[in-house]
Design a protein around this motif. Sequence first.
Motif, PDB file in Angstrom:
ATOM      1  N   GLU A 173       0.829  -1.200   0.000  1.00 26.60           N
ATOM      2  CA  GLU A 173       0.000   0.000   0.000  1.00 26.60           C
ATOM      3  C   GLU A 173       0.870   1.258   0.000  1.00 26.60           C
ATOM      4  O   GLU A 173       0.581   2.229  -0.721  1.00 26.60           O
ATOM      5  CB  GLU A 173      -0.924   0.018   1.210  1.00 26.60           C
ATOM      6  N   SER A 174       1.920   1.248   0.808  1.00 28.19           N
ATOM      7  CA  SER A 174       2.799   2.414   0.873  1.00 28.19           C
ATOM      8  C   SER A 174       3.421   2.705  -0.486  1.00 28.19           C
ATOM      9  O   SER A 174       3.548   3.867  -0.893  1.00 28.19           O
ATOM     10  CB  SER A 174       3.902   2.182   1.912  1.00 28.19           C
ATOM     11  N   ARG A 175       3.815   1.637  -1.201  1.00 27.37           N
ATOM     12  CA  ARG A 175       4.386   1.849  -2.530  1.00 27.37           C
ATOM     13  C   ARG A 175       3.338   2.399  -3.496  1.00 27.37           C
ATOM     14  O   ARG A 175       3.606   3.322  -4.279  1.00 27.37           O
ATOM     15  CB  ARG A 175       4.942   0.535  -3.081  1.00 27.37           C
ATOM     16  N   LEU A 176       2.134   1.848  -3.459  1.00 34.78           N
ATOM     17  CA  LEU A 176       1.066   2.328  -4.341  1.00 34.78           C
ATOM     18  C   LEU A 176       0.707   3.774  -4.036  1.00 34.78           C
ATOM     19  O   LEU A 176       0.453   4.575  -4.963  1.00 34.78           O
ATOM     20  CB  LEU A 176      -0.169   1.438  -4.199  1.00 34.78           C
ATOM     21  N   GLN A 177       0.708   4.146  -2.756  1.00 31.72           N
ATOM     22  CA  GLN A 177       0.415   5.534  -2.395  1.00 31.72           C
ATOM     23  C   GLN A 177       1.556   6.452  -2.837  1.00 31.72           C
ATOM     24  O   GLN A 177       1.315   7.593  -3.268  1.00 31.72           O
ATOM     25  CB  GLN A 177       0.205   5.644  -0.878  1.00 31.72           C
ATOM     26  N   ARG A 178       2.780   5.967  -2.739  1.00 25.95           N
ATOM     27  CA  ARG A 178       3.918   6.764  -3.207  1.00 25.95           C
ATOM     28  C   ARG A 178       3.853   6.963  -4.714  1.00 25.95           C
ATOM     29  O   ARG A 178       4.096   8.066  -5.238  1.00 25.95           O
ATOM     30  CB  ARG A 178       5.224   6.078  -2.800  1.00 25.95           C
ATOM     31  N   GLU A 179       3.514   5.892  -5.447  1.00 25.61           N
ATOM     32  CA  GLU A 179       3.377   6.015  -6.900  1.00 25.61           C
ATOM     33  C   GLU A 179       2.240   6.961  -7.269  1.00 25.61           C
ATOM     34  O   GLU A 179       2.341   7.719  -8.252  1.00 25.61           O
ATOM     35  CB  GLU A 179       3.143   4.633  -7.508  1.00 25.61           C
ATOM     36  N   LEU A 180       1.163   6.928  -6.508  1.00 28.21           N
ATOM     37  CA  LEU A 180       0.062   7.861  -6.727  1.00 28.21           C
ATOM     38  C   LEU A 180       0.528   9.302  -6.515  1.00 28.21           C
ATOM     39  O   LEU A 180       0.187  10.204  -7.309  1.00 28.21           O
ATOM     40  CB  LEU A 180      -1.098   7.537  -5.780  1.00 28.21           C
ATOM     41  N   ALA A 181       1.305   9.524  -5.457  1.00 30.72           N
ATOM     42  CA  ALA A 181       1.828  10.874  -5.194  1.00 30.72           C
ATOM     43  C   ALA A 181       2.766  11.319  -6.307  1.00 30.72           C
ATOM     44  O   ALA A 181       2.772  12.499  -6.701  1.00 30.72           O
ATOM     45  CB  ALA A 181       2.549  10.899  -3.847  1.00 30.72           C
ATOM     46  N   GLU A 182       3.555  10.400  -6.857  1.00 25.03           N
ATOM     47  CA  GLU A 182       4.443  10.744  -7.973  1.00 25.03           C
ATOM     48  C   GLU A 182       3.626  11.136  -9.207  1.00 25.03           C
ATOM     49  O   GLU A 182       3.965  12.115  -9.907  1.00 25.03           O
ATOM     50  CB  GLU A 182       5.348   9.556  -8.299  1.00 25.03           C
ATOM     51  N   ARG A 183       2.563  10.383  -9.468  1.00 23.54           N
ATOM     52  CA  ARG A 183       1.713  10.725 -10.623  1.00 23.54           C
ATOM     53  C   ARG A 183       1.031  12.069 -10.403  1.00 23.54           C
ATOM     54  O   ARG A 183       0.836  12.842 -11.360  1.00 23.54           O
ATOM     55  CB  ARG A 183       0.672   9.632 -10.844  1.00 23.54           C
ATOM     56  N   ASP A 184       0.668  12.359  -9.156  1.00 23.26           N
ATOM     57  CA  ASP A 184       0.043  13.643  -8.853  1.00 23.26           C
ATOM     58  C   ASP A 184       1.007  14.794  -9.139  1.00 23.26           C
ATOM     59  O   ASP A 184       0.624  15.829  -9.717  1.00 23.26           O
ATOM     60  CB  ASP A 184      -0.406  13.665  -7.400  1.00 23.26           C
ATOM     61  N   VAL A 185       2.269  14.621  -8.742  1.00 19.76           N
ATOM     62  CA  VAL A 185       3.274  15.651  -9.013  1.00 19.76           C
ATOM     63  C   VAL A 185       3.451  15.834 -10.515  1.00 19.76           C
ATOM     64  O   VAL A 185       3.502  16.969 -11.033  1.00 19.76           O
ATOM     65  CB  VAL A 185       4.616  15.286  -8.345  1.00 19.76           C
ATOM     66  N   GLU A 186       3.537  14.709 -11.246  1.00 20.83           N
ATOM     67  CA  GLU A 186       3.693  14.788 -12.699  1.00 20.83           C
ATOM     68  C   GLU A 186       2.496  15.480 -13.349  1.00 20.83           C
ATOM     69  O   GLU A 186       2.664  16.302 -14.284  1.00 20.83           O
ATOM     70  CB  GLU A 186       3.870  13.379 -13.272  1.00 20.83           C
ATOM     71  N   THR A 187       1.295  15.141 -12.878  1.00 21.42           N
ATOM     72  CA  THR A 187       0.086  15.767 -13.434  1.00 21.42           C
ATOM     73  C   THR A 187       0.085  17.272 -13.195  1.00 21.42           C
ATOM     74  O   THR A 187      -0.240  18.071 -14.093  1.00 21.42           O
ATOM     75  CB  THR A 187      -1.170  15.138 -12.813  1.00 21.42           C
ATOM     76  N   LYS A 188       0.446  17.669 -11.997  1.00 23.52           N
ATOM     77  CA  LYS A 188       0.459  19.104 -11.682  1.00 23.52           C
ATOM     78  C   LYS A 188       1.560  19.837 -12.449  1.00 23.52           C
ATOM     79  O   LYS A 188       1.400  21.005 -12.820  1.00 23.52           O
ATOM     80  CB  LYS A 188       0.598  19.304 -10.176  1.00 23.52           C
ATOM     81  N   GLU A 189       2.671  19.150 -12.688  1.00 22.91           N
ATOM     82  CA  GLU A 189       3.728  19.781 -13.491  1.00 22.91           C
ATOM     83  C   GLU A 189       3.239  20.022 -14.918  1.00 22.91           C
ATOM     84  O   GLU A 189       3.507  21.093 -15.507  1.00 22.91           O
ATOM     85  CB  GLU A 189       4.979  18.900 -13.498  1.00 22.91           C
ATOM     86  N   ARG A 190       2.516  19.073 -15.478  1.00 23.56           N
ATOM     87  CA  ARG A 190       1.975  19.254 -16.825  1.00 23.56           C
ATOM     88  C   ARG A 190       0.934  20.377 -16.840  1.00 23.56           C
ATOM     89  O   ARG A 190       0.909  21.213 -17.757  1.00 23.56           O
ATOM     90  CB  ARG A 190       1.356  17.953 -17.328  1.00 23.56           C
ATOM     91  N   SER A 191       0.070  20.360 -15.819  1.00 24.49           N
ATOM     92  CA  SER A 191      -0.957  21.404 -15.755  1.00 24.49           C
ATOM     93  C   SER A 191      -0.332  22.781 -15.570  1.00 24.49           C
ATOM     94  O   SER A 191      -0.795  23.773 -16.166  1.00 24.49           O
ATOM     95  CB  SER A 191      -1.930  21.104 -14.599  1.00 24.49           C
ATOM     96  N   LEU A 192       0.725  22.857 -14.752  1.00 22.46           N
ATOM     97  CA  LEU A 192       1.399  24.134 -14.544  1.00 22.46           C
ATOM     98  C   LEU A 192       2.011  24.633 -15.850  1.00 22.46           C
ATOM     99  O   LEU A 192       1.972  25.848 -16.168  1.00 22.46           O
ATOM    100  CB  LEU A 192       2.477  24.001 -13.471  1.00 22.46           C
ATOM    101  N   GLY A 193       2.567  23.714 -16.639  1.00 19.97           N
ATOM    102  CA  GLY A 193       3.115  24.112 -17.938  1.00 19.97           C
ATOM    103  C   GLY A 193       2.043  24.694 -18.838  1.00 19.97           C
ATOM    104  O   GLY A 193       2.278  25.697 -19.544  1.00 19.97           O
ATOM    105  N   LEU A 194       0.870  24.063 -18.823  1.00 16.03           N
ATOM    106  CA  LEU A 194      -0.249  24.573 -19.619  1.00 16.03           C
ATOM    107  C   LEU A 194      -0.658  25.966 -19.160  1.00 16.03           C
ATOM    108  O   LEU A 194      -0.873  26.876 -19.986  1.00 16.03           O
ATOM    109  CB  LEU A 194      -1.428  23.602 -19.521  1.00 16.03           C
ATOM    110  N   ILE A 195      -0.760  26.155 -17.849  1.00 18.03           N
ATOM    111  CA  ILE A 195      -1.183  27.448 -17.297  1.00 18.03           C
ATOM    112  C   ILE A 195      -0.158  28.531 -17.616  1.00 18.03           C
ATOM    113  O   ILE A 195      -0.506  29.673 -17.973  1.00 18.03           O
ATOM    114  CB  ILE A 195      -1.406  27.329 -15.780  1.00 18.03           C
ATOM    115  N   GLU A 196       1.125  28.190 -17.505  1.00 15.69           N
ATOM    116  CA  GLU A 196       2.166  29.179 -17.802  1.00 15.69           C
ATOM    117  C   GLU A 196       2.133  29.583 -19.284  1.00 15.69           C
ATOM    118  O   GLU A 196       2.349  30.757 -19.629  1.00 15.69           O
ATOM    119  CB  GLU A 196       3.541  28.608 -17.432  1.00 15.69           C
ATOM    120  N   ARG A 197       1.872  28.631 -20.186  1.00 18.88           N
ATOM    121  CA  ARG A 197       1.769  28.964 -21.605  1.00 18.88           C
ATOM    122  C   ARG A 197       0.559  29.861 -21.870  1.00 18.88           C
ATOM    123  O   ARG A 197       0.631  30.811 -22.664  1.00 18.88           O
ATOM    124  CB  ARG A 197       1.672  27.687 -22.448  1.00 18.88           C
TER     125      ARG A 197
END
Length: 462
Positions: A173-197
């Motif tokens: 579970e801890s690994r799955l939650q960590r992977e979820l948090a990593e995907r969340d960071v990646e998603t927000k980085e992509r969204s931030l790039g869109l917002i900055e553009r």
Amino acid sequence: MIKRTLLLSATAMVLASCASTGQVLSAQEAAPASPVIWASGEGIDPSAINDWVSTFGDQRLVQLIDEAVIENPSLLAAEARIRAARASARAANAGRLPNVNADLGVTQRETDAGGSTSYSAGLGVSWEADLWGRLANRANAGLLELEATDADYESARLSIAGQVSRAWFRLIESRLQRELAERDVETKERSLGLIERRFEAGVSRSSDVRTFRSALASSEAVLASRLQAEAAAARTLEILLGRYPAGQVNHEADLPEFGELAGIGAPAELLTRRPDLRAAEARLQAAGLQAEIARDALLPGLSLSGSLGTGGPDAGDIFDLDTYVATLVGSLTAPIFNGGALRAERDRAAAAAEAQLRTYAGTVLAAWREAEDAIYADQILALRVEALQDAFEQAAAAEELVIRQYGSGLATVFELLDAQARRIAAEGQFISARRERATNRVDIYLAIGGAFDAPDLRTLEG
């Protein structure tokens, strides 16, 4: 090892030992009534499985449990206590046999007339007749304690298997939650790039950029926390395995999927399947024997003792048959006055046996409650997992829709953040519910004293 009996025979033993004090217990009063089927699991297959670990379909878990039942320090200590109890049982049985002692002596005497030396050799034998079965009861009580200690080991072994299973699922579970948090960071980085553009194009405001940068930093903080939790979960498992806690357990596995619950047996089987209940019953029977021993201490005892000795001024005299002297003494002793100590001990032992009986009954009820709680929880957790899976899927679909709407200018940055937060929360809860159901399945098998295939230290001695 004494053959086990069920609660009724143990109750009868305590009834006999309590009779002298006027404390009469009834079997119906002491033994809880056992239902035929589980109240929370009507319709469950009444047969019992032989290896509950295999039901998870996880070969890595099987390997970890095999390692733990050999290397876990607390389990090694429990096995050592079996050997200690085995030695105590032999010592208790030795009282039924004659006691033989030999001595060889040299005496030097100095007088005014000079010195003299004498040599002696002797053999002494003593034996207590077991008129009232007191010595037999003491020996049987030792065997019962050995039986209880052996059951304690089985209980510890089952507990270690359960702890390893829980720790393993927690680590996954801890690994799955960590992977979820990593995907969340990646998603927000992509969204931030869109917002900055969009900001550079004059479509978005600077507050949108700052708002999303704040959300990204929060997600990165969550990821750091998940990494810490994953490492701690790995170290917890390593301690159970008897390893150094380096946080280096390979845990690339998924949580198990479950079908209908089956193979948990019937409520009455807990009395024979749960090792902690078998240990409690053995100690209950031992308490009854101790009460009988205390009662029999008020009765007369017969002992025999004999000696064979020889000696003389020369060392060779100890081999001279003409100098041998033999004695045989028999004595019958009975207590007359000891300030009431023996009667007080009789009453104490009888009361202790009754307390053990009452405690045993409560232990049985508690065991049934643990099983009923876990069986009922399995049904509720199945519904919860299904509902959270639907919530996660709907939240993921809503997030994708809001992302497209934001790109088209039809949604605000706050709607985008809310959609992403809902999806992350729903997926995290779904993962946790899956782990809770897996852990609860472990709790069920521990509650019913389920059997499992793994190495046994008792068969690996020597």
